[in-house]
Structures are given as structure tokens and as C-alpha cells.
Design a protein around this motif. Sequence first.
Motif, PDB file in Angstrom:
ATOM      1  N   ILE A   2       0.574  -1.415  -0.553  1.00 14.79           N
ATOM      2  CA  ILE A   2       0.138   0.112  -0.279  1.00 14.79           C
ATOM      3  C   ILE A   2       1.016   1.526  -0.275  1.00 14.79           C
ATOM      4  O   ILE A   2       0.361   2.353  -0.601  1.00 14.79           O
ATOM      5  CB  ILE A   2      -1.219   0.135   1.196  1.00 14.79           C
ATOM      6  N   MET A   3       2.572   0.848   0.438  1.00 15.20           N
ATOM      7  CA  MET A   3       3.221   2.293   1.438  1.00 15.20           C
ATOM      8  C   MET A   3       3.569   2.999  -0.755  1.00 15.20           C
ATOM      9  O   MET A   3       3.499   3.747  -1.436  1.00 15.20           O
ATOM     10  CB  MET A   3       3.994   1.923   1.771  1.00 15.20           C
ATOM     11  N   LYS A   4       4.058   1.125  -1.486  1.00 11.79           N
ATOM     12  CA  LYS A   4       3.982   1.232  -2.642  1.00 11.79           C
ATOM     13  C   LYS A   4       3.376   2.468  -3.725  1.00 11.79           C
ATOM     14  O   LYS A   4       3.517   2.827  -4.134  1.00 11.79           O
ATOM     15  CB  LYS A   4       5.181   0.629  -3.378  1.00 11.79           C
ATOM     16  N   LYS A   5       2.060   2.377  -3.746  1.00 14.43           N
ATOM     17  CA  LYS A   5       0.477   2.239  -4.503  1.00 14.43           C
ATOM     18  C   LYS A   5       0.865   3.994  -3.927  1.00 14.43           C
ATOM     19  O   LYS A   5       0.823   4.652  -4.920  1.00 14.43           O
ATOM     20  CB  LYS A   5      -0.319   1.669  -4.291  1.00 14.43           C
ATOM     21  N   LEU A   6       0.783   4.396  -2.165  1.00 12.75           N
ATOM     22  CA  LEU A   6       0.456   5.558  -2.183  1.00 12.75           C
ATOM     23  C   LEU A   6       1.413   6.929  -2.960  1.00 12.75           C
ATOM     24  O   LEU A   6       1.437   8.042  -3.190  1.00 12.75           O
ATOM     25  CB  LEU A   6       0.617   5.882  -0.719  1.00 12.75           C
ATOM     26  N   LEU A   7       2.631   6.272  -2.765  1.00 14.28           N
ATOM     27  CA  LEU A   7       4.186   6.994  -3.273  1.00 14.28           C
ATOM     28  C   LEU A   7       4.253   6.769  -4.819  1.00 14.28           C
ATOM     29  O   LEU A   7       4.114   7.825  -5.195  1.00 14.28           O
ATOM     30  CB  LEU A   7       5.671   6.599  -2.238  1.00 14.28           C
ATOM     31  N   LEU A   8       3.657   6.068  -5.595  1.00 13.75           N
ATOM     32  CA  LEU A   8       3.840   6.009  -6.770  1.00 13.75           C
ATOM     33  C   LEU A   8       2.986   7.321  -7.519  1.00 13.75           C
ATOM     34  O   LEU A   8       2.884   8.959  -7.645  1.00 13.75           O
ATOM     35  CB  LEU A   8       3.343   4.739  -7.173  1.00 13.75           C
ATOM     36  N   THR A   9       1.268   7.108  -6.414  1.00 12.40           N
ATOM     37  CA  THR A   9       0.398   8.272  -6.769  1.00 12.40           C
ATOM     38  C   THR A   9       0.793   9.641  -6.644  1.00 12.40           C
ATOM     39  O   THR A   9       0.807  11.020  -7.307  1.00 12.40           O
ATOM     40  CB  THR A   9      -1.089   7.574  -5.938  1.00 12.40           C
TER      41      THR A   9
END
Length: 148
Positions: A2-9
Motif C-alpha cells: 500500500i505504501m508503494k502505491k501511495l508513494l507512486l500516486t
Amino acid sequence: MIMKKLLLTVFTLILTLNLSNAYSIDDFEISKSSYEDAFKELTSLESYVMENSYTLTDLSTKNNLLITKLQLDTNYSAMSTLEGAEPPLGIPSFVWGLCCGVSGIAIVYFISENTDETKKALNGCLVSGAIYAAVYLAAILSSTATTY
């Protein structure tokens, strides 16, 4: 995950916003009349100096209206460039420090030569370091918390 998706967004959003500001067409258009209007007073001052063989100090001592107006305009424009300093390459200085770290601070320092912009880049670098430390600490704590 989830952290990776948030940072990517978040990074995608920042990149999109910066790119949308980068393609302003009006920045490089100038008409001949506006160009001539901008230099009208300077042209009249130049012709006055050429006709009478004066120097800049001669005009300053005589308190000539042309030179007084020209000095006021240049002082104003110098102050306005310091107040509204643009970030290097159109990218906010905070983002330079956040994404590039110490090298981002160096880029901002050498390109903008402005201490306020350099401080913004330093703040971005510090935030980046704090986020990295928090993620690293969370990873260590989660790995030691697992039981076998």
C-alpha cells in the motif's frame, strides 16, 4: 504494498502538476510594439546623451527626469526579481531536495543562487530523510516483532 502505491500516486501527481505548468506557450511571445514601448524611455535617454555628450554622472547631478525615472524602474525590477525568485528549471526547490537529496540542494544553490530557495531544498531533503528513517525503523520493528 500500500505504501508503494501511495508513494507512486503522490509522485505521479507531483510530476503531472509540474509538467502541466511547463508548457505555457505565452512565455516566449512578444510583439514588436510592446518591445518598443518597453525601451522607449531608454531610447530617449540615449538620444539625449548622444546629442549633448553627457555622461551618466552628469545626468545624475543635474537630476534629469529621464535618468531619475530610469533609476527608479531598475531599482523596482531588481527588487521584484528578488521577491519572486523562480525555482530552478520550473521545479519547486522543495521537490529538488525531496527527490534528489544533497545533489538537489546543490543544483538549487548553483542555479538559483538564492538562499530562500536553497533553504526550501534543504527542508525537502530533511523531510525525505525523515520519511526514509521512519520507513526503515518500521521495517526493523516489523521484522523483530514477528514470532517464530
